[in-house]
Design a protein around this motif. Structure first.
Motif, PDB file in Angstrom:
ATOM      1  N   GLU A  35      74.407 136.408 -14.786  1.00  0.00           N
ATOM      2  CA  GLU A  35      75.237 137.506 -14.393  1.00  0.00           C
ATOM      3  C   GLU A  35      76.404 137.640 -15.189  1.00  0.00           C
ATOM      4  OE1 GLU A  35      77.320 140.367 -12.388  1.00  0.00           O
ATOM      5  OE2 GLU A  35      74.853 139.546 -11.913  1.00  0.00           O
ATOM      6  N   ALA A  36      76.778 136.367 -15.825  1.00  0.00           N
ATOM      7  CA  ALA A  36      78.067 136.360 -16.723  1.00  0.00           C
ATOM      8  C   ALA A  36      77.253 137.267 -17.916  1.00  0.00           C
ATOM      9  CB  ALA A  36      78.581 135.330 -17.219  1.00  0.00           C
ATOM     10  N   LEU A  37      76.129 137.120 -18.465  1.00  0.00           N
ATOM     11  CA  LEU A  37      75.764 137.979 -19.610  1.00  0.00           C
ATOM     12  C   LEU A  37      75.724 139.128 -19.236  1.00  0.00           C
ATOM     13  CD1 LEU A  37      73.139 135.289 -20.875  1.00  0.00           C
ATOM     14  CD2 LEU A  37      75.340 135.771 -21.837  1.00  0.00           C
ATOM     15  N   HIS A  38      75.245 139.460 -18.129  1.00  0.00           N
ATOM     16  CA  HIS A  38      74.946 141.045 -17.531  1.00  0.00           C
ATOM     17  C   HIS A  38      76.310 141.643 -17.536  1.00  0.00           C
ATOM     18  CE1 HIS A  38      73.598 143.934 -14.762  1.00  0.00           C
ATOM     19  NE2 HIS A  38      74.850 144.110 -14.016  1.00  0.00           N
ATOM     20  N   GLN A  39      77.412 141.037 -17.252  1.00  0.00           N
ATOM     21  CA  GLN A  39      78.776 141.531 -17.148  1.00  0.00           C
ATOM     22  C   GLN A  39      79.190 142.000 -18.797  1.00  0.00           C
ATOM     23  OE1 GLN A  39      80.241 142.863 -14.655  1.00  0.00           O
ATOM     24  NE2 GLN A  39      78.657 142.012 -13.291  1.00  0.00           N
ATOM     25  N   HIS A  60      75.096 157.839 -15.843  1.00  0.00           N
ATOM     26  CA  HIS A  60      73.869 157.754 -15.992  1.00  0.00           C
ATOM     27  C   HIS A  60      73.529 156.639 -17.154  1.00  0.00           C
ATOM     28  CE1 HIS A  60      69.858 158.887 -17.559  1.00  0.00           C
ATOM     29  NE2 HIS A  60      70.108 158.967 -18.809  1.00  0.00           N
ATOM     30  N   TRP A  61      74.453 156.560 -18.330  1.00  0.00           N
ATOM     31  CA  TRP A  61      74.391 155.462 -19.133  1.00  0.00           C
ATOM     32  C   TRP A  61      74.977 154.412 -18.702  1.00  0.00           C
ATOM     33  CZ3 TRP A  61      72.792 153.894 -23.832  1.00  0.00           C
ATOM     34  CH2 TRP A  61      73.412 152.850 -24.531  1.00  0.00           C
ATOM     35  N   ALA A  62      75.606 154.134 -17.935  1.00  0.00           N
ATOM     36  CA  ALA A  62      76.111 152.872 -17.462  1.00  0.00           C
ATOM     37  C   ALA A  62      74.964 152.264 -16.535  1.00  0.00           C
ATOM     38  CB  ALA A  62      77.356 153.124 -16.628  1.00  0.00           C
ATOM     39  N   GLY A  63      74.362 153.112 -15.680  1.00  0.00           N
ATOM     40  CA  GLY A  63      72.901 152.827 -15.102  1.00  0.00           C
ATOM     41  C   GLY A  63      72.075 152.188 -15.939  1.00  0.00           C
ATOM     42  N   GLU A  64      71.709 152.854 -17.091  1.00  0.00           N
ATOM     43  CA  GLU A  64      70.622 152.444 -17.819  1.00  0.00           C
ATOM     44  C   GLU A  64      70.968 150.911 -18.644  1.00  0.00           C
ATOM     45  OE1 GLU A  64      67.737 153.691 -18.734  1.00  0.00           O
ATOM     46  OE2 GLU A  64      68.187 155.602 -17.455  1.00  0.00           O
ATOM     47  N   VAL A  65      72.289 150.831 -19.014  1.00  0.00           N
ATOM     48  CA  VAL A  65      72.777 149.554 -19.539  1.00  0.00           C
ATOM     49  C   VAL A  65      72.722 148.512 -18.515  1.00  0.00           C
ATOM     50  CG1 VAL A  65      74.782 148.314 -20.332  1.00  0.00           C
ATOM     51  CG2 VAL A  65      74.449 150.871 -21.055  1.00  0.00           C
ATOM     52  N   ALA A  66      72.902 148.789 -17.125  1.00  0.00           N
ATOM     53  CA  ALA A  66      72.844 147.587 -16.228  1.00  0.00           C
ATOM     54  C   ALA A  66      71.342 147.439 -16.067  1.00  0.00           C
ATOM     55  CB  ALA A  66      73.420 148.385 -14.808  1.00  0.00           C
ATOM     56  N   THR A  67      70.494 148.279 -16.097  1.00  0.00           N
ATOM     57  CA  THR A  67      69.026 147.925 -15.988  1.00  0.00           C
ATOM     58  C   THR A  67      68.475 147.074 -17.091  1.00  0.00           C
ATOM     59  OG1 THR A  67      68.764 149.898 -14.656  1.00  0.00           O
ATOM     60  CG2 THR A  67      66.550 149.088 -15.767  1.00  0.00           C
ATOM     61  N   ILE A  68      68.938 147.421 -18.429  1.00  0.00           N
ATOM     62  CA  ILE A  68      68.640 146.892 -19.536  1.00  0.00           C
ATOM     63  C   ILE A  68      69.060 145.330 -19.602  1.00  0.00           C
ATOM     64  CG2 ILE A  68      68.924 146.616 -22.124  1.00  0.00           C
ATOM     65  CD1 ILE A  68      68.917 149.868 -22.074  1.00  0.00           C
TER      66      ILE A  68
END
Length: 269
Positions: A35-39, A60-68
């Motif tokens: 989770e820390a790495l996700h953040q 849109h970009w933020a959502g793509e990054v969150a998925t990646i």
């Protein structure tokens, strides 16, 4: 009946091994680390938005990054590496160290420091502390043990290799997405050309992070930790963790580069 007995004899150690991996992952707080790495990934994505998308990436970009930077995928990659690269004896030895007040404190301090460094002011202060020590040649009590910890685990070299692999994958994603006109050889030359800067940045970040993490730790606990890292089990665990992250971060970096290319080209239309 004989076949059933044979199957039970095979499956019982495998179940014990899986349970051991789960216990070790829990003690290492792999889910919290993921989770820390996700953040951190979200922060990196926001920086790319500001630098390369003129801040127009939006939700849109933020959502793509969150998925990646999917936390569950990161955690699974590490668990898989622990299962594939550690023996039952090594898992047991690691559990014996981490399933103690000392081991739990070390993991908590490492995770808390990583989370704290997401704050720019905290990171600047931690780097300033380290760079001041480096400039003056100071050697306070934790620093020698931290230097030994870095050496024992080959953290600078392994992190540099990981960073260069991720950088090459990111450039490849940009190129495959049509936003970068560099051949594979040219991309490799660019990454290699940044190796010295990557090594310097890695060293400074590691010392700043570990000074922040371990300064509250009793000296005898830090030395005991370094001692564990020198054991075969400690060495195997360190390699397994790097293999886990090494398996997923180039994929993450490639996907990030490919998605960034799509965003850049869309903004040009």
């Amino acid at each position: 009946m004989r076949l059933l007995i044979i199957l039970l004899l095979v499956l019982t150690p495998l179940r014990a091994m899986a349970a051991g991996v789960d216990d070790l992952a829990r003690l290492l707080r792999i889910d919290d680390l993921a989770e820390a790495l996700h953040q951190e990934g979200l922060q990196h994505g926001a920086a790319l938005d500001a630098e390369l998308l003129d801040g127009q990436g939006g939700d849109h970009w933020a959502g793509e990054v969150a998925t990646i930077y999917d936390a569950a995928a990161l955690a699974l990659a590490v668990r898989t590496a622990l299962s594939e690269h550690l023996t039952g004896e090594q898992i047991a030895a690691a559990i014996a160290f981490y399933d103690t007040p000392r081991g739990r404190e070390i993991v908590t301090l490492e995770l808390s420091a990583r989370q704290a460094l997401r704050d720019p002011d905290t990171e600047s202060a931690a780097r300033g502390l380290w760079l001041g020590m480096k400039r003056r040649g100071d050697m306070p009590e934790p620093l020698a043990d931290i230097a030994r910890y870095i050496e024992v685990n080959d953290l600078i070299q392994l992190n540099v290799e990981s960073a260069m692999s991720a950088s090459y994958a990111f450039l490849t994603g940009l190129a495959d997405g049509g936003a970068l006109d560099l051949t594979p050889a040219e991309r490799l030359d660019q990454v290699r050309g940044e190796a010295a800067a990557t090594r310097a940045e890695t060293e400074d970040w590691l010392f700043a992070y570990l000074l922040l993490a371990y300064r509250p730790l009793a000296p005898e606990d830090l030395r005991a930790y370094v001692g564990f890292c020198e054991t075969p089990a400690g060495q195997a665990l360190n390699r397994a963790l790097f293999q886990g992250f090494g398996a997923i971060y180039p994929e993450i970096s490639y996907r990030l580069g490919r998605q960034l290319a799509a965003e850049m080209l869309a903004s040009d239309i």
